[in-house]
Design an enzyme around this catalytic site. Structure first.
Site, PDB file in Angstrom:
ATOM      1  N   HIS A   1      -3.535  -5.776  18.272  1.00 26.79           N
ATOM      2  CA  HIS A   1      -3.477  -6.804  17.235  1.00 26.79           C
ATOM      3  C   HIS A   1      -4.076  -8.121  17.722  1.00 26.79           C
ATOM      4  O   HIS A   1      -4.805  -8.794  16.982  1.00 26.79           O
ATOM      5  CB  HIS A   1      -2.025  -7.025  16.790  1.00 26.79           C
ATOM      6  CG  HIS A   1      -1.580  -6.048  15.750  1.00 26.79           C
ATOM      7  ND1 HIS A   1      -1.700  -6.287  14.399  1.00 26.79           N
ATOM      8  CD2 HIS A   1      -1.034  -4.809  15.860  1.00 26.79           C
ATOM      9  CE1 HIS A   1      -1.243  -5.253  13.722  1.00 26.79           C
ATOM     10  NE2 HIS A   1      -0.836  -4.334  14.586  1.00 26.79           N
TER      11      HIS A   1
ATOM     12  N   PHE B   1       0.982   6.386  16.786  1.00 30.61           N
ATOM     13  CA  PHE B   1       0.410   7.192  17.867  1.00 30.61           C
ATOM     14  C   PHE B   1      -1.068   7.469  17.606  1.00 30.61           C
ATOM     15  O   PHE B   1      -1.905   7.357  18.510  1.00 30.61           O
ATOM     16  CB  PHE B   1       1.149   8.526  18.007  1.00 30.61           C
ATOM     17  CG  PHE B   1       2.552   8.413  18.546  1.00 30.61           C
ATOM     18  CD1 PHE B   1       3.025   7.224  19.078  1.00 30.61           C
ATOM     19  CD2 PHE B   1       3.398   9.502  18.514  1.00 30.61           C
ATOM     20  CE1 PHE B   1       4.316   7.119  19.580  1.00 30.61           C
ATOM     21  CE2 PHE B   1       4.686   9.415  19.011  1.00 30.61           C
ATOM     22  CZ  PHE B   1       5.157   8.234  19.546  1.00 30.61           C
TER      23      PHE B   1
ATOM     24  N   HIS C   1       0.831  -1.210   0.000  1.00 27.15           N
ATOM     25  CA  HIS C   1       0.000   0.000   0.000  1.00 27.15           C
ATOM     26  C   HIS C   1       0.863   1.257   0.000  1.00 27.15           C
ATOM     27  O   HIS C   1       0.407   2.322  -0.442  1.00 27.15           O
ATOM     28  CB  HIS C   1      -0.988  -0.015   1.174  1.00 27.15           C
ATOM     29  CG  HIS C   1      -0.402   0.315   2.508  1.00 27.15           C
ATOM     30  ND1 HIS C   1       0.065  -0.642   3.377  1.00 27.15           N
ATOM     31  CD2 HIS C   1      -0.204   1.508   3.128  1.00 27.15           C
ATOM     32  CE1 HIS C   1       0.517  -0.071   4.471  1.00 27.15           C
ATOM     33  NE2 HIS C   1       0.374   1.233   4.355  1.00 27.15           N
TER      34      HIS C   1
END
Length: 503
Positions: A254, A199, A138
């Site tokens: 995750h 962040f 990407h």
């Protein structure tokens, strides 16, 4: 593009101090966007990001996760400007110019222009399946779309600035050796992974999912603590625990959110639907054509779903299953230690699971294509390594000297290995739930585990402790999920058979 580029000769030409547009943001409150930044925001290429969910299929699990790449990119640009400006004010000797701040801010704004539908599902799952030899990422797409944005909208920018912005997006400092190298720690930090992109999404994702704003204080402290030493961004040693918190937050998000079993099941279903539609819609090849890529958003699913093309019927059938919550079923899971990962990857496969299941139930029609084995790496940011090893710190008494945190500088309650594998087994056909599980369980005792060898110095396979099954996921033989109303085959008991007490 070069014909439109005009040389910007002085710092005044960058007009950082023009009256800014104010954008109300859920995370950062008021974000200011000056006229120059709005030249990039007010384009079809950037506005496309409104139609791409930041968390992809997680929205199916957490309805609050409805935020898009659009607002995330605004937030990253805001943090990039904030950090650059703080460094400029605290350390004027760095010679940070308006042009520097502007390029870093534009890179932060445009860093996700190349995301495809459902964000990382596109480049990490669909493209590798549709185009196995393709190395596209990407970030490559973001550079392509930035060029398209500049050309299509007549944005005046020098070739030098464009090259710098694209290198910042890619995190490749060697492409611009003459630029201030510490800027490459801000947007896409390849040195230690501590950057404003993370962040923002840590704060934004946590807030939108409903986990609160626990990381905003940590991020703000780090922005205030940041200091450039030896051409890299360092942090006060007092904030070493905050740095660890950032990396641990990454691991938790995750593990708990981005790789949730249901969200992952829907990912596999969308991939299957796209692959079935690919021969007729030529979706994957659009990654190399910005004029076609710009139309790729999450709305792709609707385009397939409501198409009158009869050849898309198999793809539409899968999408209908998603709509009716008739999902691929997560049959079993196991957390695999990092040293054991290769053995599990080699031995736990769809082919082997089906082979073992057929031994137990010879007449079933289960096929390898009915089984999915998913192995996702869960880590703190640098695979099995301690991510803070590459973060440099300074102290108030030695503000121009940086070094890694040492023993006694931080808590000793840290993992020995900073990565593990989440193994999950799914079935596309829920009526075969128990057959798939029994086939998977039959493989486990045969797996040799290097981690046990290392711990016990045992080399004999015969004396190895076998891999145990997950007692909390076990079902009785022939179990099928409650939505399945008919038996799977001749070997299945009545569909009303209940789960065991531990299921």
């Amino acid at each position: 593009m070069s014909s439109q580029a005009t040389q910007l000769n002085s710092d005044d030409d960058y007009e950082l101090h023009a009256s800014p547009r104010k954008i109300k943001d859920q995370v950062h409150d008021l974000i200011e966007a000056n006229d120059r930044l709005c030249e990039f925001i007010d384009t079809p290429q950037f506005q496309r990001l409104r139609e791409i969910k930041q968390l992809g299929t997680s929205y199916y699990v957490w309805p609050g996760a409805s935020h898009n790449r659009f607002e995330h990119s605004l937030g990253v640009a805001h943090l990039a400007r904030t950090l650059s400006t703080k460094l400029r004010l605290k350390q004027p000797e760095l010679g940070i110019t308006d042009r520097d701040v502007q390029c870093v801010e534009i890179a932060a704004l445009c860093h996700d222009l190349g995301h495809g539908p459902w964000s990382h599902l596109w480049d990490s799952m669909f493209i590798p399946a549709a185009l196995p030899n393709e190395t596209w990422t990407h970030e490559d797409g973001s550079e392509m779309m930035l060029d398209f944005l500049i050309e299509d909208n007549g944005v005046i920018i020098t070739a030098e600035d464009t090259t710098f912005i694209k290198a910042l997006i890619a995190g490749q400092r060697d492409r611009c050796p003459s630029e201030k190298q510490f800027f490459f720690d801000i947007v896409a930090n390849k040195r230690n992974g501590l950057d404003v992109d993370k962040f923002d999404y840590f704060m934004r994702d946590s807030r939108m999912i409903g986990l609160g704003e626990k990381d905003s204080t940590t991020v703000n402290r780090l922005l205030d603590s940041a200091r450039v030493i030896d051409n890299q961004i360092c942090y006060n040693i007092k904030d070493v625990e905050n740095v660890y918190d950032i990396f641990h937050t990454r691991f938790n998000l995750h593990k708990k959110i981005y790789n949730h079993k249901t969200g992952t099941a829907i990912e596999f279903m969308i991939i299957d639907a796209l692959l079935l539609a690919e021969p007729f819609l030529d979706i994957a090849s659009r990654i190399h054509d910005p004029k076609r890529f710009i139309g790729l958003t999450d709305n792709l699913l609707h385009s397939i779903e409501y198409s009158t093309n009869y050849r898309l019927a198999p793809s539409q059938a899968i999408i209908r299953r998603i709509r009716k919550r008739d999902l691929y079923k997560a049959v079993d899971y196991k957390l695999v230690s990092w040293p054991d990962r290769e053995q599990f990857q080699e031995q736990v496969t769809a082919d082997r699971i089906v082979a073992e299941a057929v031994k137990l139930y010879p007449s079933i029609t289960l096929k390898p294509s009915d089984v999915i084995v998913s192995m996702s790496t869960m880590h703190w940011g640098m695979k099995d390594k301690n991510p803070t090893s590459n973060v440099m710190f300074y102290s108030n008494k030695r503000r121009n000297v940086c070094e890694p945190a040492g023993e006694g500088d931080h808590s000793s309650l840290m993992p020995a290995i900073f990565a593990e594998i989440m193994l999950r087994v799914y079935t596309r056909r829920p009526e075969f739930f128990s057959h798939v599980q029994e086939g998977y369980n039959a493989i486990l005792p045969k797996i040799r585990r290097p981690s046990l060898d290392a711990a016990s110095s045992v080399s004999s396979v015969g004396s190895m402790k076998p891999v145990s099954r997950n007692k909390f996921t076990q079902v009785q033989g022939g179990y099928t999920p409650k939505k399945i109303r008919s038996a799977a085959g001749d070997d299945s008991p009545p569909s009303k058979r209940k789960r065991s007490a531990l299921s």
